[in-house]
Structure formats: structure tokens, C-alpha cells
Design a protein around this motif. Structure first.
Motif, PDB file in Angstrom:
ATOM      1  N   UNK A 381       0.849  -1.203   0.000  1.00 49.96           N
ATOM      2  CA  UNK A 381       0.000   0.000   0.000  1.00 49.96           C
ATOM      3  C   UNK A 381       0.882   1.250   0.000  1.00 49.96           C
ATOM      4  N   UNK A 382       1.947   1.192   0.775  1.00 50.97           N
ATOM      5  CA  UNK A 382       2.868   2.342   0.797  1.00 50.97           C
ATOM      6  C   UNK A 382       3.463   2.596  -0.583  1.00 50.97           C
ATOM      7  N   UNK A 383       3.736   1.501  -1.306  1.00 47.23           N
ATOM      8  CA  UNK A 383       4.371   1.650  -2.625  1.00 47.23           C
ATOM      9  C   UNK A 383       3.395   2.170  -3.678  1.00 47.23           C
ATOM     10  N   UNK A 384       2.086   2.100  -3.384  1.00 45.67           N
ATOM     11  CA  UNK A 384       1.089   2.536  -4.376  1.00 45.67           C
ATOM     12  C   UNK A 384       0.955   4.058  -4.310  1.00 45.67           C
ATOM     13  N   UNK A 393      -5.514   6.229   2.618  1.00 44.33           N
ATOM     14  CA  UNK A 393      -5.831   6.161   4.052  1.00 44.33           C
ATOM     15  C   UNK A 393      -7.145   5.408   4.280  1.00 44.33           C
ATOM     16  N   UNK A 394      -8.134   5.670   3.431  1.00 44.92           N
ATOM     17  CA  UNK A 394      -9.430   4.988   3.582  1.00 44.92           C
ATOM     18  C   UNK A 394      -9.288   3.484   3.339  1.00 44.92           C
ATOM     19  N   UNK A 395      -8.498   3.145   2.339  1.00 45.65           N
ATOM     20  CA  UNK A 395      -8.307   1.716   2.029  1.00 45.65           C
ATOM     21  C   UNK A 395      -7.567   1.032   3.177  1.00 45.65           C
ATOM     22  N   UNK A 396      -6.584   1.725   3.712  1.00 42.70           N
ATOM     23  CA  UNK A 396      -5.842   1.154   4.852  1.00 42.70           C
ATOM     24  C   UNK A 396      -6.789   0.960   6.046  1.00 42.70           C
ATOM     25  N   UNK A 397      -7.668   1.928   6.244  1.00 41.06           N
ATOM     26  CA  UNK A 397      -8.626   1.804   7.355  1.00 41.06           C
ATOM     27  C   UNK A 397      -9.548   0.612   7.125  1.00 41.06           C
ATOM     28  N   UNK A 398     -10.000   0.452   5.885  1.00 43.10           N
ATOM     29  CA  UNK A 398     -10.897  -0.661   5.559  1.00 43.10           C
ATOM     30  C   UNK A 398     -10.197  -2.002   5.782  1.00 43.10           C
ATOM     31  N   UNK A 399      -8.934  -2.068   5.372  1.00 41.13           N
ATOM     32  CA  UNK A 399      -8.195  -3.331   5.539  1.00 41.13           C
ATOM     33  C   UNK A 399      -7.911  -3.594   7.019  1.00 41.13           C
ATOM     34  N   UNK A 441     -13.957  -9.693   2.016  1.00 41.21           N
ATOM     35  CA  UNK A 441     -14.695  -9.432   0.770  1.00 41.21           C
ATOM     36  C   UNK A 441     -14.955  -7.930   0.632  1.00 41.21           C
ATOM     37  N   UNK A 442     -15.385  -7.361   1.766  1.00 37.73           N
ATOM     38  CA  UNK A 442     -15.735  -5.931   1.748  1.00 37.73           C
ATOM     39  C   UNK A 442     -14.498  -5.084   1.431  1.00 37.73           C
ATOM     40  N   UNK A 443     -13.379  -5.410   2.062  1.00 33.34           N
ATOM     41  CA  UNK A 443     -12.155  -4.622   1.832  1.00 33.34           C
ATOM     42  C   UNK A 443     -11.725  -4.715   0.372  1.00 33.34           C
ATOM     43  N   UNK A 444     -11.861  -5.901  -0.227  1.00 31.82           N
ATOM     44  CA  UNK A 444     -11.451  -6.080  -1.623  1.00 31.82           C
ATOM     45  C   UNK A 444     -12.329  -5.247  -2.559  1.00 31.82           C
ATOM     46  N   UNK A 445     -13.621  -5.296  -2.321  1.00 37.14           N
ATOM     47  CA  UNK A 445     -14.560  -4.556  -3.166  1.00 37.14           C
ATOM     48  C   UNK A 445     -14.397  -3.045  -2.949  1.00 37.14           C
ATOM     49  N   UNK A 446     -14.297  -2.687  -1.674  1.00 34.10           N
ATOM     50  CA  UNK A 446     -14.169  -1.265  -1.337  1.00 34.10           C
ATOM     51  C   UNK A 446     -12.920  -0.665  -1.992  1.00 34.10           C
ATOM     52  N   UNK A 447     -11.818  -1.391  -1.927  1.00 34.57           N
ATOM     53  CA  UNK A 447     -10.557  -0.849  -2.453  1.00 34.57           C
ATOM     54  C   UNK A 447     -10.696  -0.501  -3.935  1.00 34.57           C
ATOM     55  N   UNK A 448     -11.296  -1.408  -4.707  1.00 31.68           N
ATOM     56  CA  UNK A 448     -11.457  -1.146  -6.140  1.00 31.68           C
ATOM     57  C   UNK A 448     -12.347   0.065  -6.391  1.00 31.68           C
TER      58      UNK A 448
END
Ligand code: SF4
Length: 627
Positions: A381-384, A393-399, A441-448
Motif C-alpha cells: 500500500x505504501x508503494x502505491x 488512508x481509507x483503504x488502509x482503514x478498511x483493511x 470481501x468488503x475490503x477487496x470490493x471497497x478498495x477497487x
């Protein structure tokens, strides 16, 4: 839109439930065996085939049919023909064939696979041996397998005389074939619909006349109708998730080192030094095994939410930015880390057809490798860096939320496992399921969705949908634990033997009379010193008496219905299609790990099991082994 909870699922109510819900009572099992008759005469079969061709001509081909849609079309056509429901499976196959036929015929021969069943062989006289690739036909001429195989290979087909969609799907995902011509009984074709058809793989199937597994027959002319025909199309019409499956696979193979450069093992001479051992094992574990379903969902969600045109089968892998791929990889890294730790906690012996990490490296090393995988997730995530800071930050929170919920669920499961499971309610079990499976599942969908800035990312539809899917997936997994093999022998039951708090056990305690409850407790602790087989048989009998399997099937079905209702409320069509695919894949009747992925075949109770099937050496099919 109202959002139901696990309480509602357990109670059967659309409204928040009491703490201690009454289980749903159903009297019928959802067996499909009564729907899989093949018409006896060629005339009857041809009548359905011809009608299916006409019927399919008017279908919308912009996306693959879901299993439910195919079933509805099957019912409609049978009603029109005045034929009984018992031909539903056959009719569905015929409609599926003509939905895909033009697109199948447009695939060059060398990118097709012919899949033949070994039960076509001459049962008494066949000299062929079974190898890891299936039946190695010696072309003795005693059955039609040799005819098909010789002609198909001359044309350029890859040919397998074997049963098993996982191997076929692996070959498709590897990028070497785009379509399947399959001969199989309706039982096998039913599973193939779950695995292959809904993903958007152009396929054509010729049903065997029976599922007897010996000296079976088929309408041979139907195979020759398509085997050597090639009819190019000006353009393909039906969207497919196969390009995303390939993308999800490629980021862990061809693009792996570029997207996630090794640190200690870059130099092969360093790879076996003590400081490099952990990285090596973690990277290998991350790269191999599993369906990579979560990264696939992230990639496909990002693609659909970005407004890009959906790919069709045979298209190149979609152009996906490296940083989107890195976030998808991070999801998989966190998931794989949780599996390492879960396998230790449950002392599972097999994962992805191989010994689990703690059985290879020992528990201490495996814990460390799992921790390393979590570190890799953060690093990805840091490399992205091209993902905007708020989204990252939101994706990290979700994960992180997914991780915490998983640990909550895992912790609760271990508490139940260590205590008397008798007080476990169905609601307790469903809450554990919602915590353990749904958040990833939610984190994967949310991230996209979040990376594409799609407004659905912030709606309450996604968490609710994933809760239904996660719970339904786990219930189906529980049911799978009790399936019987082709010989009628139960092949699993490891959850109950391990004392896991499943919803099946909770439903049994809920419905059992006093005597049954006492027996259940004795069986769980094995106070009577029974063999595993004897315990499983008694537990199975009590589950049947308590209507547990039927109730659980109803709960899983309800999860699917509620997920479908949520999906229908989504206005964005490409996202809605993706969510349908997500639902159909997660809640496929045959979803979840196979029993063999968890079991030790050397144990007496599982003596009838073959060792977990390794992927065949694809070299024999003209495919590089590295695929
Ligand atoms: S043709 Fe091949 S599969 Fe058929 S009986 Fe002979 S060796 Fe066996």
C-alpha cells in the motif's frame, strides 16, 4: 434500502431479531437429482436442442448468463414445449450451448480444449492407465475417445480425458485456452456452470445419456457438429471475467518481482541464508495457490467503476495501473497471512493441495511468515504512491478493520471451541461467520471502488452485501463438510471432529431434545470412545433428525436472496454485473475449499480420499509448466 443483519438471517425476519432466534424449519432438501433426466429418444433430445437454438437467438448477449437466469430460461422453454421439469438440467445446457455457440466457433482450434469423460471408455477392455492428467488413452479403438482425441489434437486442441473444472479453470486462467468443448454427464455440467460458464468462458457441452460412470453413451454427431468448425466473428459480444482472472494471476507471476521487488532474495546466492528464509517462504506462499478471488474483485471493481468497457473472453488482459495492482496484491497478502495463522490455530494439514506452512517450517516459523505477509501488505500500500492520499488512508482503514474483525471472529471461534459448544446459538455462529469472512470481501470490493472514486464505495450496500455473501459462503462450506463422495462415503466431517462452532452444530443443539443434546455432548467429547467414522455417522443422524441440513440450506439461500436484492438496487450497470458475478461465484454450490484441501489422506477415517490433486504438468498438453 433496509439492510438486514446476521440476526435477521438467523431469525428469518426482515426486522432486527431477538437475541435467541428460532431456526427456520424446512422439510425439503435442495437436491437437483430430479432435474437431471436426459430425454430417452434422439427425437426428444433434438426437439429440445432445436427449440433451445431458437430460444437463445433472442437472448441479450452483452454479459454471461447467471445460473439463476439460465434456470429461469430453462423453465420457460420447458413450459413452452409442454415438457416436465425433470429435463431442466438438459434444457439449461442446450440454452447455454446456443448462447455461446457462435463465440465458441470463433475461437481458433489451438485455443480450445476438448474435455472428455473417462467413463466413455470401454469398461472391461480399456488398456489405458490413469496418470496425473487423467486417462492416458492408448487409442485401441474400442471406444470413441480415441476418435475424438486424434482428430481434436490434429486440429490443435488441447485434450483432457478427465473430470475436473479446477484443472480446466487453471489452464484458462493461465491464458492458453479460451473455450471448452466438453462431454460430460449432467452432474458434472451442473458444477461447470458454477465454475466456468458464469465467468464468461465460451463453452459447448454434449451431455452423456446417463450419469452411470460406466460405458456411457452420447449423441456423437453433436460433438462432430462443432469439433472441426471454425467460424470467425467480426466482434465478440459477451463480457467476461476471464481477462480479470488472468490479470489477478499475472500480478503474482510475470509482474510479481516488478510490483513487489524482493529485498533479501534478489540475489539468488543469498536466498538460503538465515535472514532471507522468511522472505523467500512468504513470497512463495503469497504467489502460489488459491483462486486469488479477492484481488480479482479489486481489479474488476476498479475497472468497472472507472467507466472502462468490459473485456470479452479472449481479449488481452486489461490495462491496469501498477498501483491498483499493488493494492489488490495487498488484499491477498493480508488474506494469506490470516490463512497461515488460521491453519496453525486449527492445525490444518493441507492448504491448496500442499502441506500447510507450519507442517513444513514448524509453528514458530509459520507464525513469523504470517507476520511477514502482513508487513508485505503494508509495504504494497505504501508503494502505491499514485493512489491519492485520502483514498490510500481509507483503504488502509478498511483493511485494518477487516483484520480486526477477522481476529474478533477467530478469537470467538476459539473460545467456543475450547468451551462446551452446547450453549452456542445459531446467532453466535452466524456472527462469527460475518466477522471471519465478510470483512475481507468488503475490503477487496471497497478498495477497487474507492480507487476509482465511485460513490458506491461509501454506501451501506457494500458492507451489507458482503455480510450476506460471507455468511452464505461459510454456511455452504459447513454443508460441504458433510457431502458424500461418488461411492456414497462421507469424505469430510473435520469441522465437527475438531469441535468447530458451526451453524450446523448450533442448529442441532437448538432443535435437539434432551436425550439428543446429551448424546451430542458425549459425541463431541467422544466420551464413548467411538471411532471417527462412528461418531460422524451418529452426528449425521442427529443432524438429519433435527432438520439441520435443510435449515442451513435455507439460511444460505436467504443470504443469496438478500444479496441479490441489494445488488438490484445498484444503478450502475457494469458494477451491478460485477456484483452478480461476485454473488454467483461466492455462493456457488461447490464453492469454498475442497475437503481434500484440509484433510490428511493418510488418516484412516479419510482412507478413501486420494491425496490432494496437484495441478497437472501442463507440459503434456503443450503448455509450459510454469503456467
Ligand atoms: S480408445 Fe482409449 S479410452 Fe477407449 S478403450 Fe481404447 S484405450 Fe481406452
Amino acid at each position: 434500502m433496509s439492510v438486514t443483519t446476521v440476526q435477521d438471517m438467523a431469525s428469518g425476519s426482515d426486522h432486527p431479531a431477538d437475541d435467541d432466534p428460532a431456526p427456520v424449519r424446512r422439510t425439503r432438501r435442495r437436491s437437483t437429482s430430479h432435474l437431471k433426466a436426459v430425454p430417452e429418444t434422439l427425437e426428444e433430445r433434438t426437439r429440445i436442442k432445436d427449440a433451445a437454438e431458437q430460444y437463445a437467438a433472442s437472448l441479450n448477449r452483452s454479459r454471461a448468463l447467471s445460473k439463476n437466469e439460465l434456470e429461469q430460461h430453462g423453465h420457460t422453454l420447458l413450459n413452452r414445449l409442454g415438457l416436465p421439469e425433470k429435463f431442466l438440467g438438459f434444457t439449461m445446457v442446450m440454452i447455454g450451448n446456443f448462447f455461446w455457440k457462435q463465440q465458441f466457433l470463433a475461437i481458433p482450434f489451438e485455443r480450445r480444449m476438448l474435455l472428455l469423460p473417462h467413463c466413455l471408455k470401454h469398461a472391461e477392455g480399456c488398456p489405458a492407465e490413469y496418470t496425473e492428467f487423467g486417462l492416458d488413452c492408448e487409442r485401441c479403438g474400442a471406444c470413441s475417445i480415441a476418435d475424438y482425441k486424434v482428430r481434436a489434437e490434429q486440429l490443435g486442441y488441447k485434450v483432457l480425458v478427465a473430470e475436473g473444472s479446477p484443472v480446466v479453470l487453471k489452464i484458462i486462467v493461465s491464458g492458453y485456452i479460451d473455450g471448452i468443448l466438453g462431454v460430460a454427464c449432467l452432474n458434472v455440467l451442473e458444477k461447470a456452470i458454477d465454475k466456468v460458464l458464469i465467468a464468461g468462458v465460451p463453452s459447448y457441452a454434449v451431455p452423456l445419456h446417463s450419469g452411470d460412470c460406466m460405458n456411457t453413451t452420447l449423441d456423437e454427431a453433436w460433438v462432430w457438429d462443432v469439433l472441426d468448425k471454425y467460424e470467425p466473428l467480426p466482434e465478440r459480444t459477451t463480457s467476461s471475467y476471464v481477462p480479470f482472472m488472468r490479470a489477478s494471476s499475472r500480478i503474482f507471476h510475470d509482474d510479481y518481482d516488478r510490483l513487489l521487488p524482493p529485498r533479501k532474495t534478489r540475489d539468488s546466492s543469498q536466498a538460503d541464508t538465515p535472514v532471507a528464509v522468511t522472505e523467500k517462504a512468504a513470497r512463495e506462499w503469497l504467489a502460489e495457490g488459491g483462486r486469488r478471488f479477492r484481488p480479482l474483485i479489486t481489479l474488476a471493481a476498479w475497472h468497472a467503476a472507472s467507466g472502462r468497457a468490459a473485456p470479452t473472453a479472449g481479449d488481452d488482459i486489461p490495462d491496469i495501473p501498477d498501483d491498483v495492482a499493488r493494492v489488490a496484491m495487498a488484499i491477498e497478502a493480508f488474506h494469506k497471512a490470516s490463512l497461515v495463522h488460521d491453519d496453525i490455530q486449527d492445525d490444518d494439514r493441507w492448504r491448496y493441495g500442499k502441506p500447510t506452512l507450519h507442517h513444513v517450517h514448524g509453528v514458530s516459523q509459520a507464525i513469523n511468515i504470517g507476520d511477514y505477509l502482513i508487513g508485505l501488505g503494508y509495504r504494497l500500500i505504501h508503494a502505491a504512491r499514485s493512489i491519492d492520499a485520502d483514498a490510500a488512508a481509507d483503504i488502509l482503514e478498511s483493511m485494518s478493520r477487516a483484520h480486526l474483525q477477522l481476529c474478533d471472529g477467530q478469537g470467538a471461534e476459539m473460545v467456543w471451541q475450547q468451551s462446551a459448544a452446547a450453549s452456542l446459538t445459531p446467532l453466535d455462529a452466524l456472527q462469527i461467520y460475518a466477522l471471519k469472512t465478510s470483512p475481507a470481501f468488503e475490503a477487496a470490493l471497497y478498495a477497487g471502488l474507492r480507487m476509482a472514486r465511485h460513490p458506491l464505495a461509501d454506501s451501506d450496500i457494500i458492507p451489507a452485501l458482503c455480510r450476506h455473501l460471507g455468511v452464505g459462503f461459510q454456511i455452504l462450506n459447513d454443508l460441504k463438510d458433510w457431502r458424500v463422495d461418488a461411492a456414497g462415503k462421507r469424505v469430510a466431517g473435520q469441522d465437527i471432529l475438531a469441535g468447530r462452532p458451526t451453524v450446523l452444530l448450533a442448529l442441532a443443539f437448538r432443535s435437539a431434545g434432551q436425550e439428543q443434546r446429551q448424546e451430542l455432548q458425549r459425541l463431541l467429547k467422544n466420551d464413548d470412545g467411538l471411532s471417527d467414522d462412528e461418531r460422524l455417522q451418529r452426528l449425521h443422524d442427529i443432524f438429519e433428525q433435527c432438520d439441520v441440513f435443510s435449515t442451513a440450506e435455507t439460511l444460505a439461500e436467504r443470504c443469496g436472496e438478500r444479496a441479490a436484492e441489494l445488488i438490484r438496487s445498484v444503478n450502475d450497470e457494469p458494477i451491478r454485473d460485477l456484483l452478480h458475478f461476485f454473488l454467483e461465484t461466492v455462493l456457488a454450490a461447490d464453492s469454498g475449499p475442497t475437503p481434500a484441501e484440509h484433510l490428511d489422506p493418510s488418516e484412516p477415517v479419510f482412507a478413501n480420499l486420494q491425496p490432494p490433486a496437484a495441478a497437472p504438468a501442463l507440459v503434456s498438453l503443450g503448455i509450459p509448466d510454469s503456467a
